[in-house]
Design a protein around this motif. Structure first.
Motif, PDB file in Angstrom:
ATOM      1  N   GLN A 477       0.829  -1.209   0.000  1.00 40.62           N
ATOM      2  CA  GLN A 477       0.000   0.000   0.000  1.00 40.62           C
ATOM      3  C   GLN A 477       0.864   1.261   0.000  1.00 40.62           C
ATOM      4  N   GLN A 478       2.103   1.115  -0.413  1.00 39.03           N
ATOM      5  CA  GLN A 478       3.007   2.262  -0.418  1.00 39.03           C
ATOM      6  C   GLN A 478       2.529   3.372  -1.365  1.00 39.03           C
ATOM      7  N   HIS A 479       1.955   2.967  -2.511  1.00 43.02           N
ATOM      8  CA  HIS A 479       1.497   3.972  -3.480  1.00 43.02           C
ATOM      9  C   HIS A 479       0.387   4.830  -2.877  1.00 43.02           C
ATOM     10  N   GLN A 480      -0.620   4.184  -2.221  1.00 45.86           N
ATOM     11  CA  GLN A 480      -1.693   4.953  -1.599  1.00 45.86           C
ATOM     12  C   GLN A 480      -1.163   5.859  -0.487  1.00 45.86           C
ATOM     13  N   ALA A 481      -0.191   5.343   0.282  1.00 48.56           N
ATOM     14  CA  ALA A 481       0.359   6.144   1.372  1.00 48.56           C
ATOM     15  C   ALA A 481       1.075   7.378   0.842  1.00 48.56           C
ATOM     16  N   GLU A 482       1.862   7.207  -0.221  1.00 51.10           N
ATOM     17  CA  GLU A 482       2.579   8.354  -0.795  1.00 51.10           C
ATOM     18  C   GLU A 482       1.590   9.364  -1.370  1.00 51.10           C
ATOM     19  N   ALA A 483       0.543   8.869  -2.005  1.00 52.56           N
ATOM     20  CA  ALA A 483      -0.459   9.784  -2.576  1.00 52.56           C
ATOM     21  C   ALA A 483      -1.155  10.585  -1.481  1.00 52.56           C
ATOM     22  N   ALA A 484      -1.324   9.983  -0.301  1.00 54.17           N
ATOM     23  CA  ALA A 484      -1.987  10.683   0.805  1.00 54.17           C
ATOM     24  C   ALA A 484      -0.992  11.449   1.677  1.00 54.17           C
ATOM     25  N   GLY A 485       0.296  11.377   1.348  1.00 50.34           N
ATOM     26  CA  GLY A 485       1.317  12.055   2.153  1.00 50.34           C
ATOM     27  C   GLY A 485       1.466  11.443   3.534  1.00 50.34           C
ATOM     28  N   ALA A 486       1.348  10.118   3.607  1.00 46.07           N
ATOM     29  CA  ALA A 486       1.368   9.432   4.905  1.00 46.07           C
ATOM     30  C   ALA A 486       2.601   8.551   5.023  1.00 46.07           C
ATOM     31  N   THR A 487       2.973   8.293   6.273  1.00 46.34           N
ATOM     32  CA  THR A 487       4.088   7.390   6.581  1.00 46.34           C
ATOM     33  C   THR A 487       3.553   6.234   7.427  1.00 46.34           C
ATOM     34  N   VAL A 488       3.824   5.014   6.964  1.00 46.80           N
ATOM     35  CA  VAL A 488       3.397   3.819   7.695  1.00 46.80           C
ATOM     36  C   VAL A 488       4.625   3.219   8.371  1.00 46.80           C
ATOM     37  N   THR A 489       4.565   3.083   9.709  1.00 45.70           N
ATOM     38  CA  THR A 489       5.694   2.574  10.481  1.00 45.70           C
ATOM     39  C   THR A 489       5.311   1.255  11.144  1.00 45.70           C
ATOM     40  N   ILE A 490       6.100   0.216  10.911  1.00 48.85           N
ATOM     41  CA  ILE A 490       5.898  -1.100  11.526  1.00 48.85           C
ATOM     42  C   ILE A 490       6.963  -1.282  12.607  1.00 48.85           C
ATOM     43  N   ALA A 491       6.532  -1.510  13.828  1.00 51.41           N
ATOM     44  CA  ALA A 491       7.495  -1.669  14.926  1.00 51.41           C
ATOM     45  C   ALA A 491       8.362  -2.894  14.687  1.00 51.41           C
ATOM     46  N   PRO A 492       9.647  -2.812  15.023  1.00 52.52           N
ATOM     47  CA  PRO A 492      10.529  -3.977  14.849  1.00 52.52           C
ATOM     48  C   PRO A 492      10.265  -5.032  15.920  1.00 52.52           C
ATOM     49  N   ASP A 493      10.682  -6.250  15.627  1.00 56.93           N
ATOM     50  CA  ASP A 493      10.618  -7.357  16.597  1.00 56.93           C
ATOM     51  C   ASP A 493       9.209  -7.591  17.121  1.00 56.93           C
ATOM     52  N   LEU A 494       8.216  -7.572  16.232  1.00 58.49           N
ATOM     53  CA  LEU A 494       6.867  -7.937  16.639  1.00 58.49           C
ATOM     54  C   LEU A 494       6.818  -9.429  16.977  1.00 58.49           C
ATOM     55  N   PRO A 495       5.961  -9.834  17.913  1.00 58.76           N
ATOM     56  CA  PRO A 495       5.913 -11.256  18.290  1.00 58.76           C
ATOM     57  C   PRO A 495       5.452 -12.133  17.135  1.00 58.76           C
ATOM     58  N   TRP A 496       5.939 -13.362  17.123  1.00 63.03           N
ATOM     59  CA  TRP A 496       5.460 -14.361  16.169  1.00 63.03           C
ATOM     60  C   TRP A 496       4.127 -14.913  16.658  1.00 63.03           C
ATOM     61  N   ILE A 497       3.262 -15.307  15.740  1.00 63.11           N
ATOM     62  CA  ILE A 497       2.016 -15.984  16.098  1.00 63.11           C
ATOM     63  C   ILE A 497       1.820 -17.155  15.141  1.00 63.11           C
ATOM     64  N   VAL A 498       0.873 -18.024  15.466  1.00 63.03           N
ATOM     65  CA  VAL A 498       0.497 -19.134  14.594  1.00 63.03           C
ATOM     66  C   VAL A 498      -0.908 -18.857  14.078  1.00 63.03           C
ATOM     67  N   ALA A 499      -1.041 -18.644  12.757  1.00 58.86           N
ATOM     68  CA  ALA A 499      -2.341 -18.288  12.188  1.00 58.86           C
ATOM     69  C   ALA A 499      -2.287 -18.471  10.678  1.00 58.86           C
TER      70      ALA A 499
END
Length: 627
Positions: A477-499
């Motif tokens: 969704q990087q294209h939509q974010a750039e068009a809206a002038g937004a920054t999406v940040t994902i925190a590092p070291d998120l926990p693993w899950i089973v799903a």
């Protein structure tokens, strides 16, 4: 030189006083380090009075037992100083070790302090003796007596603050009493008395001897009274503690019953032993039937082997046990029980036994089964209805196309008619409305079908690296974010899950897409994904934005199908969040929203880490109230 000796009865009395005092001090001093609530100084003071006063009394009676054939008197001030010295030094040593613990450094300071104080009390008491003669000491024997005092005091402190039973405490008191008496009589052996004049009056000596015996009895009686009162206080306190433990155990059992639970215990190897009234009450098994692994005979045949294997694995791994199985009741019916058991540890950190609770969840499981059946019926109904609606809709769409095709024929037929243009315009508008309504209905039916299929969808569980997965969703969704002038940040070291990977991508893809879509154009957009622990078996992921926000009245409605909130200036059909909620619930999770108009929104998604029958929790001591 004066020929000396000892009165055997008074010697025995002095040793008895020392033993009694040591036992009392061990009992009182141990409470200063025990689980007794309230201030500790009364117990330290009591131990100091018992030990110091008892040693002083033993010394005094031992001096009265000393027979040297000449009259003796005692200086009152020095005698009192020797008593205060014994109590003060003993109290200081007890307090030091109580604060510093059983560590070697604490004993290394407290033990010699008490030993030197006891030795100082002894020789101060000797200095208080007034006899018609001279007193001299052998330095080597004096040194031996001091060494005995230091060793005995260190041992006393070490024993005082250790947890032990009555018999161990009695043996320790005997050892300590004999050691203190040994120090006293070693110190007496270091003394040499020389009479200044010979021929002491025999009658006077006899009177003194009788007076000494009476004084010894008075001192011993007073000492035993003090020690008896101290032991009585200890006994009353022990009774109070026992009553509190009984009340605590009663509350615990009441709490177990309040949650419809059954308490049971197993030995360290995981075998059921002893009387288990709770287990016997629900199963009807006798002790001979449930002992060892006989309890498994009351477990449903389909669940028994899995329960035994899970239990044995938990016992080997020393973990907290969490499981579920069906148990045959006394009346022959099967009921569902949730099980949780923890190991109870001894002082050395070894498993003494397992304490567990079976909680009846039959009604809960039946309600869940009914709910699942209802959901499945609703899903089937939605599928059937939406499928059946498509058939007439296809006909409507077909005939609309037919009408659109014949529009030219109608226009030609009305050529020259005065109302031809109006009729053609209205005809076109009607066809437009019909086509728009058909397309709208087609979209709604497709949404209903999609949700009904999700309810029947089979998920493929796999271990997911959530940091990598969500970064992939954000990159898509990087294209939509750039068009809206937004920054999406994902925190590092998120926990693993089973799903299921696809379902998780759909959940967070919708949430991130909504966050970007409804940002506030007046400020740079910020979308952040973080995670935190939600108990031992869950993870809460949060998608936070600084967008336009959602009104409080719409917080619950945004998850309803075809419902949208706020200004309708963005494309959408109101099924995204409903779809997300359906997927989250299918995982056994939950989704929540927190938002404020003009500030931003946070969607919190709680998902399980994965299925398990036991948890890797740290072992903690869980002593029973009977300890």
């Amino acid at each position: 030189m004066v020929h000396t000796g000892y009165n055997p009865a008074l010697v025995a009395l002095s040793i008895a006083i020392a033993v009694f005092a040591a036992y009392t001090a061990l009992d009182l001093g141990g409470r200063a380090r025990g689980p007794v609530p309230g201030p500790r100084w009364p117990w330290i003071t009591g131990a100091a009075v018992a030990m110091g006063g008892g040693i002083w009394s033993m010394h005094f009676v031992g001096m009265l037992a000393f027979e040297m054939g000449m009259p003796a008197a005692y200086d009152l001030s020095l005698t009192l100083i020797s008593l205060l010295l014994a109590v003060a030094v003993t109290g200081g040593a007890f307090a030091w070790v109580a604060l510093s613990g059983e560590r070697f450094a604490g004993l290394l300071i407290g033990g010699p302090l008490m030993g030197l104080g006891v030795a100082g009390m002894h020789y101060t008491g000797m200095a208080a003796m007034q006899v018609p003669g001279n007193l001299a000491y052998s330095p080597s024997i004096v040194a031996v007596s001091v060494a005995i005092a230091v060793t005995a005091a260190t041992a006393a402190l070490w024993l005082t603050f250790r947890r032990h039973g009555v018999w161990q405490k009695l043996v320790a008191a005997c050892v300590m009493g004999v050691a203190v008496a040994g120090m006293h009589y070693t110190g007496m052996a270091a003394a040499t008395f020389t009479a200044e004049e010979t021929g002491a009056h025999a009658a006077h000596t006899a009177v003194i001897a009788q007076s000494q015996q009476n004084l010894a009895l008075y001192v011993a009686g007073a000492t035993f009274l003090i020690l008896f009162l101290a032991m009585l206080a200890s006994s009353l306190d022990q009774q109070r503690v026992q009553m509190e433990l009984q009340a605590s155990e009663a509350r615990f059992r009441a709490a177990v019953q309040a949650v419809r639970g059954v308490l049971w215990t197993n030995d360290a190897a995981g075998r059921m032993v002893g009387e288990q009234p709770g287990w016997s009450a629900i199963t009807g098994q006798t002790r001979a039937e449930y002992e060892g692994y006989g309890w498994a005979d009351a477990v449903h045949p389909d669940d028994a082997q899995a329960s035994i294997e899970a239990w044995n694995e938990t016992v080997r791994a020393r973990r907290t046990f969490i499981h579920e199985h069906r148990v045959r009741s006394r009346d022959g019916t099967w009921r569902h029980y949730a099980i949780r058991a923890i190991p109870a540890l001894n002082r050395r950190g070894e498993i003494r036994e397992w304490v567990g609770v079976h909680t009846d969840i039959t009604e809960q499981r039946e309600a869940e089964a009914d709910l699942r059946e209802s959901n499945e019926e609703i899903q089937r109904y939605a599928y059937i209805v939406s499928h059946d609606l498509r058939s007439p809709l296809v006909n409507v769409m077909g005939f609309t196309s037919e009408l659109e095709t014949t529009r030219d024929d109608v226009r030609a037929a009305l050529d020259g008619h005065p109302q031809a243009e109006r009729i053609d315009t209205e005809f076109g508008e009607a066809l437009g409305y019909i086509k728009a309504a058909v397309n709208r209905m087609e979209g709604l039916i497709a949404a209903i079908l999609k949700l009904s299929r999700e309810g029947r969808r089979q998920f493929n569980a796999e271990r997911l690296d959530m940091t990598a997965l969500l970064r992939g969703v954000a990159d898509a969704q990087q294209h939509q974010a750039e068009a809206a002038g937004a920054t999406v940040t994902i925190a590092p070291d998120l926990p693993w899950i089973v799903a299921d990977r696809l379902a998780v991508e759909q959940i967070f893809g919708n949430l991130i897409d909504n966050a970007i879509k409804y940002l506030d154009p007046s400020r740079p957009g910020q979308v952040t994904v973080t995670a935190r622990s939600a108990g031992p078996r869950g993870v809460c992921f949060s998608v936070t934005d600084n967008g336009r926000g959602i009104a409080a009245r719409d917080h619950a409605r945004v998850f309803e199908l075809f419902r949208r909130s706020g200004r309708q200036d963005r494309p959408g059909d109101g099924i995204g969040l409903a779809h997300v909620k359906a997927l989250v619930r299918s995982f056994g999770g939950r989704i929540e929203v927190a938002s404020e108009l003009g500030q931003g929104t946070t969607f919190s998604v709680t998902l399980p880490r994965g299925a398990a029958t036991a948890l890797d929790e740290p072992l903690v001591s869980a002593p029973l109230a009977a300890e």
